[in-house]
Design a protein around this motif. Structure first.
Motif, PDB file in Angstrom:
ATOM      1  N   ASN A   7       0.072 -40.040  41.276  1.00 14.15           N
ATOM      2  CA  ASN A   7       0.006 -41.498  41.218  1.00 14.15           C
ATOM      3  C   ASN A   7       1.078 -42.150  40.356  1.00 14.15           C
ATOM      4  O   ASN A   7       0.945 -43.313  39.960  1.00 14.15           O
ATOM      5  N   LEU A   8       2.142 -41.432  40.054  1.00 14.59           N
ATOM      6  CA  LEU A   8       3.144 -41.973  39.137  1.00 14.59           C
ATOM      7  C   LEU A   8       3.818 -43.224  39.682  1.00 14.59           C
ATOM      8  O   LEU A   8       4.249 -44.099  38.919  1.00 14.59           O
ATOM      9  N   PHE A   9       3.914 -43.337  41.007  1.00 13.96           N
ATOM     10  CA  PHE A   9       4.579 -44.502  41.583  1.00 13.96           C
ATOM     11  C   PHE A   9       3.740 -45.776  41.452  1.00 13.96           C
ATOM     12  O   PHE A   9       4.220 -46.863  41.777  1.00 13.96           O
ATOM     13  N   THR A  10       2.523 -45.664  40.967  1.00 14.75           N
ATOM     14  CA  THR A  10       1.717 -46.858  40.715  1.00 14.75           C
ATOM     15  C   THR A  10       1.985 -47.426  39.320  1.00 14.75           C
ATOM     16  O   THR A  10       1.449 -48.481  38.978  1.00 14.75           O
TER      17      THR A  10
ATOM     18  N   GLN B 131      10.551 -48.653  37.656  1.00 13.58           N
ATOM     19  CA  GLN B 131      11.674 -49.300  36.988  1.00 13.58           C
ATOM     20  C   GLN B 131      12.740 -48.286  36.578  1.00 13.58           C
ATOM     21  O   GLN B 131      13.943 -48.538  36.724  1.00 13.58           O
ATOM     22  N   THR B 132      12.299 -47.133  36.081  1.00 12.39           N
ATOM     23  CA  THR B 132      13.259 -46.096  35.691  1.00 12.39           C
ATOM     24  C   THR B 132      13.974 -45.531  36.909  1.00 12.39           C
ATOM     25  O   THR B 132      15.190 -45.318  36.889  1.00 12.39           O
ATOM     26  N   LEU B 133      13.227 -45.303  37.978  1.00 11.98           N
ATOM     27  CA  LEU B 133      13.846 -44.830  39.213  1.00 11.98           C
ATOM     28  C   LEU B 133      14.855 -45.839  39.736  1.00 11.98           C
ATOM     29  O   LEU B 133      15.980 -45.476  40.117  1.00 11.98           O
ATOM     30  N   ASP B 134      14.484 -47.108  39.727  1.00 12.98           N
ATOM     31  CA  ASP B 134      15.394 -48.165  40.184  1.00 12.98           C
ATOM     32  C   ASP B 134      16.679 -48.171  39.381  1.00 12.98           C
ATOM     33  O   ASP B 134      17.783 -48.311  39.938  1.00 12.98           O
ATOM     34  N   SER B 135      16.553 -48.002  38.081  1.00 12.38           N
ATOM     35  CA  SER B 135      17.741 -48.051  37.213  1.00 12.38           C
ATOM     36  C   SER B 135      18.693 -46.906  37.520  1.00 12.38           C
ATOM     37  O   SER B 135      19.916 -47.073  37.455  1.00 12.38           O
ATOM     38  N   VAL B 136      18.134 -45.731  37.857  1.00 13.23           N
ATOM     39  CA  VAL B 136      18.988 -44.589  38.207  1.00 13.23           C
ATOM     40  C   VAL B 136      19.662 -44.824  39.540  1.00 13.23           C
ATOM     41  O   VAL B 136      20.868 -44.590  39.707  1.00 13.23           O
ATOM     42  N   LEU B 137      18.906 -45.306  40.522  1.00 13.47           N
ATOM     43  CA  LEU B 137      19.449 -45.501  41.858  1.00 13.47           C
ATOM     44  C   LEU B 137      20.500 -46.597  41.900  1.00 13.47           C
ATOM     45  O   LEU B 137      21.443 -46.528  42.699  1.00 13.47           O
ATOM     46  N   LEU B 138      20.350 -47.611  41.053  1.00  6.34           N
ATOM     47  CA  LEU B 138      21.262 -48.757  41.094  1.00  6.34           C
ATOM     48  C   LEU B 138      22.387 -48.669  40.075  1.00  6.34           C
ATOM     49  O   LEU B 138      23.280 -49.518  40.064  1.00  6.34           O
TER      50      LEU B 138
ATOM     51  N   PRO C 200       4.545 -49.127  36.659  1.00  4.68           N
ATOM     52  CA  PRO C 200       5.812 -49.881  36.653  1.00  4.68           C
ATOM     53  C   PRO C 200       6.959 -49.149  35.972  1.00  4.68           C
ATOM     54  O   PRO C 200       8.099 -49.218  36.430  1.00  4.68           O
ATOM     55  N   GLU C 201       6.677 -48.407  34.896  1.00  5.35           N
ATOM     56  CA  GLU C 201       7.759 -47.730  34.184  1.00  5.35           C
ATOM     57  C   GLU C 201       8.406 -46.637  35.031  1.00  5.35           C
ATOM     58  O   GLU C 201       9.597 -46.366  34.908  1.00  5.35           O
TER      59      GLU C 201
ATOM     60  N   LEU D  41      10.660 -39.119  30.916  1.00  9.80           N
ATOM     61  CA  LEU D  41       9.785 -40.288  30.898  1.00  9.80           C
ATOM     62  C   LEU D  41       8.332 -39.846  30.834  1.00  9.80           C
ATOM     63  O   LEU D  41       7.811 -39.256  31.781  1.00  9.80           O
ATOM     64  N   ARG D  42       7.686 -40.148  29.755  1.00 12.18           N
ATOM     65  CA  ARG D  42       6.257 -39.867  29.577  1.00 12.18           C
ATOM     66  C   ARG D  42       5.471 -41.051  30.145  1.00 12.18           C
ATOM     67  O   ARG D  42       5.590 -42.177  29.647  1.00 12.18           O
ATOM     68  N   VAL D  43       4.700 -40.795  31.191  1.00  5.99           N
ATOM     69  CA  VAL D  43       3.904 -41.851  31.813  1.00  5.99           C
ATOM     70  C   VAL D  43       2.473 -41.718  31.299  1.00  5.99           C
ATOM     71  O   VAL D  43       1.725 -40.833  31.724  1.00  5.99           O
ATOM     72  N   GLU D  44       2.111 -42.594  30.375  1.00  2.00           N
ATOM     73  CA  GLU D  44       0.804 -42.514  29.737  1.00  2.00           C
ATOM     74  C   GLU D  44      -0.305 -42.755  30.759  1.00  2.00           C
ATOM     75  O   GLU D  44      -0.349 -43.785  31.428  1.00  2.00           O
ATOM     76  N   GLY D  45      -1.197 -41.768  30.910  1.00  2.00           N
ATOM     77  CA  GLY D  45      -2.316 -41.880  31.834  1.00  2.00           C
ATOM     78  C   GLY D  45      -1.997 -41.453  33.257  1.00  2.00           C
ATOM     79  O   GLY D  45      -2.898 -41.372  34.097  1.00  2.00           O
TER      80      GLY D  45
END
Length: 269
Positions: free
Chosen positions: A252-255, A261-268, A257-258, A243-247
Motif C-alpha cells: 500500500n505504499l502508493f497510498t 512525491q518522492t517517486l515524482d521527484s526522481v522521475l521529473l 503522499p511521501e 524513504l521510511r514510510v511510517e505505517g
C-alpha cells in the motif's frame, strides 16, 4: 513423564522437523512463488495503450513483455519494471500510470510460469531475462533515459541488472537483504540458506550500482520486514535515499503522499 514417552515425543518432533525441511527443499517454488498463467492468445485489457510482446527463446521458454506507452506530454525515457512474486502483469498494471503520466514508457516482463511466459523458473533465468528486457530498451533509449524499478521479489532482479548495466536510477520498493533472510524470518529453525535454490543477494549488488538509488520501505511491512530492508542502508552511496514510510505495509505504499512525491521527484529530475 517416563523416559520412553520422552523419546517417543522426541522422535515425533524430529520427524516433523525433517519432513518440514524436505518439504521446504522440494516444494519451495510452490511456497515462494504464486504465479497465475494465461493463455498465449489471451488479450490484455489495459486502459493505457500498450504492446504485447512474445519472444520465443527456446523450445520451452517464451518471454512475454508488455510495453506500456507514455501518456505524458514529454517523452522522457523508459522504466523497466520488475514485479513481485504473485499473479502476473495484470496484477501490477495498476501502478503503471504513476510512470506513464510523466512521459515514461514502461516495459514489464512476466517471469517463467507467470502470465504468458513459459519455462522453468531459476534464479539465473531471472537475471538473463532482465538483461534481455534491458537490451530491448537500449534499442530505443540511451542508458541515462532508463530507470530500473523493482517491487518486492523484483528488487533483487532490478538490483542485479543495475549492478551490471548503466541506468538513470535504480528504484526499489519493499526490497530485501537477500531471499534467505526473508524466509528465515518465518522459519528460523531451519538452515534456510542451505535449503533454498534462490539467493537473490541484493546486498551484494547495491555496492556495485553506480546510478542513484532510492528505496521505499514501510515500517509495518509483514512480508519483507522493515528491519530486513534497513540492513541495506549501510550499502548506499552518498546521495542515495532510503524513504521510511511510517505505517506503510507491503502493498500500500502508493497510498502514501511521501511515496508518490518522492517517486515524482526522481522521475521529473
Amino acid at each position: 513423564m517416563t523416559r520412553k514417552r520422552i523419546f517417543k515425543w522426541l522422535r515425533i518432533i524430529l520427524t516433523v522437523y525433517l519432513l518440514g525441511g524436505v518439504a521446504l527443499y522440494f516444494l519451495q517454488d510452490l511456497i515462494l512463488f504464486h504465479p497465475v498463467s494465461l493463455k498465449r492468445h489471451q488479450a490484455f485489457d489495459f486502459s493505457i495503450p500498450h504492446k504485447d510482446l512474445n519472444i520465443p527463446l527456446t523450445g520451452t521458454d517464451t518471454l512475454n513483455l508488455v510495453d506500456f506507452a507514455s501518456t505524458g506530454p514529454v517523452k522522457r525515457g523508459m522504466v523497466l519494471y520488475f514485479h513481485g512474486n504473485k499473479k502476473n502483469i495484470n496484477w501490477y498494471a495498476k501502478y503503471i500510470p504513476y510512470f506513464t503520466r510523466h512521459g515514461y514508457e514502461v516495459l514489464m516482463i512476466d517471469y517463467p510460469g507467470y502470465g504468458k511466459s513459459t519455462g522453468k523458473l531459476t534464479e539465473q533465468k531471472l537475471y538473463d531475462w532482465s538483461l534481455l528486457a534491458y537490451n530491448l530498451a537500449r534499442q530505443r533509449f540511451t542508458a541515462d533515459s532508463i530507470i530500473i524499478f523493482g517491487k518486492s521479489m523484483g528488487t533483487g532482479i532490478a538490483a542485479h541488472l543495475a549492478s551490471i548495466r548503466d541506468c538513470r536510477a535504480l528504484l526499489l520498493e519493499t526490497p530485501y537483504y537477500d531471499f534467505p533472510s526473508v524466509v528465515s524470518h518465518y522459519l528460523p529453525i531451519y538452515p534456510v540458506r542451505k535449503l533454498l535454490h534462490y539467493q537473490l543477494p541484493t546486498y551484494q549488488f547495491l555496492p556495485l550500482v553506480k546510478s542513484p538509488i532510492t528505496i521505499f520501505q514501510g515500517t509495518d511491512d509483514r512480508l519483507v520486514t522493515y528491519s530486513n530492508a534497513k540492513r541495506l542502508i549501510p550499502l548506499l552511496k552518498p546521495g542515495d535515499r532510503f524513504l521510511r514510510v511510517e505505517g506503510g505495509s507491503h502493498n500500500n505504499l502508493f497510498t502514501y503522499p511521501e511515496m508518490v512525491q518522492t517517486l515524482d521527484s526522481v522521475l521529473l529530475h
